[in-house]
Design a protein around this motif. Structure first.
Motif, PDB file in Angstrom:
ATOM      1  N   ALA A 218     -12.361  13.458   0.093  1.00  0.00           N
ATOM      2  CA  ALA A 218     -12.222  12.265  -0.842  1.00  0.00           C
ATOM      3  C   ALA A 218     -13.390  11.815  -1.366  1.00  0.00           C
ATOM      4  O   ALA A 218     -13.648  11.210  -2.418  1.00  0.00           O
ATOM      5  CB  ALA A 218     -11.367  11.187   0.010  1.00  0.00           C
ATOM      6  N   VAL A 219     -14.466  11.862  -0.449  1.00  0.00           N
ATOM      7  CA  VAL A 219     -15.653  11.380  -0.863  1.00  0.00           C
ATOM      8  C   VAL A 219     -16.189  12.259  -2.139  1.00  0.00           C
ATOM      9  O   VAL A 219     -16.842  11.710  -3.212  1.00  0.00           O
ATOM     10  CB  VAL A 219     -17.066  11.824   0.181  1.00  0.00           C
ATOM     11  N   LEU A 220     -16.190  13.552  -2.008  1.00  0.00           N
ATOM     12  CA  LEU A 220     -16.616  14.490  -3.086  1.00  0.00           C
ATOM     13  C   LEU A 220     -15.807  13.961  -4.394  1.00  0.00           C
ATOM     14  O   LEU A 220     -16.416  14.117  -5.502  1.00  0.00           O
ATOM     15  CB  LEU A 220     -16.228  15.952  -2.608  1.00  0.00           C
ATOM     16  N   ILE A 221     -14.553  13.870  -4.456  1.00  0.00           N
ATOM     17  CA  ILE A 221     -13.799  13.770  -5.318  1.00  0.00           C
ATOM     18  C   ILE A 221     -14.215  12.233  -6.114  1.00  0.00           C
ATOM     19  O   ILE A 221     -14.431  12.242  -7.459  1.00  0.00           O
ATOM     20  CB  ILE A 221     -12.266  13.487  -5.455  1.00  0.00           C
ATOM     21  N   ALA A 222     -14.507  11.417  -5.293  1.00  0.00           N
ATOM     22  CA  ALA A 222     -14.992   9.977  -5.979  1.00  0.00           C
ATOM     23  C   ALA A 222     -16.682  10.157  -6.565  1.00  0.00           C
ATOM     24  O   ALA A 222     -16.877   9.725  -7.488  1.00  0.00           O
ATOM     25  CB  ALA A 222     -15.093   8.822  -4.771  1.00  0.00           C
ATOM     26  N   ALA A 223     -17.392  10.826  -5.858  1.00  0.00           N
ATOM     27  CA  ALA A 223     -18.603  11.238  -6.195  1.00  0.00           C
ATOM     28  C   ALA A 223     -18.622  12.145  -7.489  1.00  0.00           C
ATOM     29  O   ALA A 223     -19.232  11.494  -8.684  1.00  0.00           O
ATOM     30  CB  ALA A 223     -19.569  11.863  -5.151  1.00  0.00           C
ATOM     31  N   ILE A 224     -17.714  12.713  -7.577  1.00  0.00           N
ATOM     32  CA  ILE A 224     -17.487  13.648  -8.941  1.00  0.00           C
ATOM     33  C   ILE A 224     -17.146  13.072 -10.017  1.00  0.00           C
ATOM     34  O   ILE A 224     -17.945  12.744 -11.221  1.00  0.00           O
ATOM     35  CB  ILE A 224     -16.727  14.933  -8.916  1.00  0.00           C
ATOM     36  N   MET A 225     -16.099  11.929 -10.035  1.00  0.00           N
ATOM     37  CA  MET A 225     -15.674  11.024 -11.039  1.00  0.00           C
ATOM     38  C   MET A 225     -16.813  10.044 -11.311  1.00  0.00           C
ATOM     39  O   MET A 225     -16.657   9.790 -12.577  1.00  0.00           O
ATOM     40  CB  MET A 225     -14.357  10.242 -10.355  1.00  0.00           C
ATOM     41  N   ALA A 226     -17.633   9.456 -10.139  1.00  0.00           N
ATOM     42  CA  ALA A 226     -18.583   8.528 -10.534  1.00  0.00           C
ATOM     43  C   ALA A 226     -19.699   9.235 -11.444  1.00  0.00           C
ATOM     44  O   ALA A 226     -20.257   8.538 -12.364  1.00  0.00           O
ATOM     45  CB  ALA A 226     -19.295   8.097  -9.280  1.00  0.00           C
ATOM     46  N   ALA A 227     -20.079  10.588 -11.071  1.00  0.00           N
ATOM     47  CA  ALA A 227     -21.039  11.387 -11.751  1.00  0.00           C
ATOM     48  C   ALA A 227     -20.690  11.488 -13.165  1.00  0.00           C
ATOM     49  O   ALA A 227     -21.240  11.274 -14.359  1.00  0.00           O
ATOM     50  CB  ALA A 227     -21.374  12.483 -11.155  1.00  0.00           C
ATOM     51  N   ILE A 228     -19.247  11.950 -13.488  1.00  0.00           N
ATOM     52  CA  ILE A 228     -18.915  11.881 -14.828  1.00  0.00           C
ATOM     53  C   ILE A 228     -18.921  10.632 -15.741  1.00  0.00           C
ATOM     54  O   ILE A 228     -19.139  10.708 -16.725  1.00  0.00           O
ATOM     55  CB  ILE A 228     -17.258  12.442 -14.946  1.00  0.00           C
ATOM     56  N   ALA A 229     -18.258   9.598 -14.818  1.00  0.00           N
ATOM     57  CA  ALA A 229     -18.426   8.332 -15.417  1.00  0.00           C
ATOM     58  C   ALA A 229     -19.802   7.672 -15.957  1.00  0.00           C
ATOM     59  O   ALA A 229     -19.964   7.315 -17.080  1.00  0.00           O
ATOM     60  CB  ALA A 229     -17.884   7.274 -14.764  1.00  0.00           C
ATOM     61  N   GLY A 230     -20.771   8.150 -14.995  1.00  0.00           N
ATOM     62  CA  GLY A 230     -22.005   7.935 -15.434  1.00  0.00           C
ATOM     63  C   GLY A 230     -22.769   8.272 -16.600  1.00  0.00           C
ATOM     64  O   GLY A 230     -23.384   8.140 -17.171  1.00  0.00           O
ATOM     65  N   MET A 231     -22.328   9.905 -16.727  1.00  0.00           N
ATOM     66  CA  MET A 231     -22.717  10.853 -17.781  1.00  0.00           C
ATOM     67  C   MET A 231     -21.995  10.230 -19.103  1.00  0.00           C
ATOM     68  O   MET A 231     -22.691   9.916 -20.258  1.00  0.00           O
ATOM     69  CB  MET A 231     -22.179  12.088 -17.602  1.00  0.00           C
TER      70      MET A 231
END
Length: 125
Positions: free
Chosen positions: A99-112
């Motif tokens: 769950a943490v990994l999915i949220a972190a990946i999505m946050a990184a994509i949004a940040g990009m």
């Protein structure tokens, strides 16, 4: 049956802040999330992101960090209940970490999506 007395509200906040402090000081991954948050905040000021972009970043910080704390809580409870390697214990820990990994990946994509155009624009000047 006697009704249990609840702690005052200020004590509830104290427990919550103690939990945040414990996770930030003891968990490596939370320290990584904090460093990433500081970097994004600095980049936000440098690139003058909009209020909506700030809200997106703040929401994603909160989501990732809250999930990291839930992950830590799940791991602590599982470790408290059993030291043996058990399939359900592994599933609980792996699912919380996922769950943490999915949220972190999505946050990184949004940040990009937010920062790459601003970075490219600043490089083309």
């Amino acid at each position: 049956m006697k009704k249990q007395k609840k702690d005052p509200l200020y004590k509830s906040f104290g427990y919550a802040f103690a939990g945040i402090f414990a996770v930030v000081t003891k968990e490596r991954n939370m320290k990584i999330h904090c460093v990433a948050m500081v970097c994004v905040v600095i980049a936000g000021f440098v690139f003058h992101i909009t209020p909506v972009e700030w809200c997106i970043c703040l929401t994603l910080f909160g989501l990732v960090m809250a999930l990291e704390m839930v992950n830590t809580a799940v791991e602590a409870v599982v470790d408290l209940v059993t030291k043996e390697r058990r399939p359900l214990a592994k599933l609980a820990k792996d699912a919380a970490a996922g769950a943490v990994l999915i949220a972190a990946i999505m946050a990184a994509i949004a940040g990009m999506i937010i920062f790459i155009p601003k970075l490219l624009e600043s490089l083309s000047i």
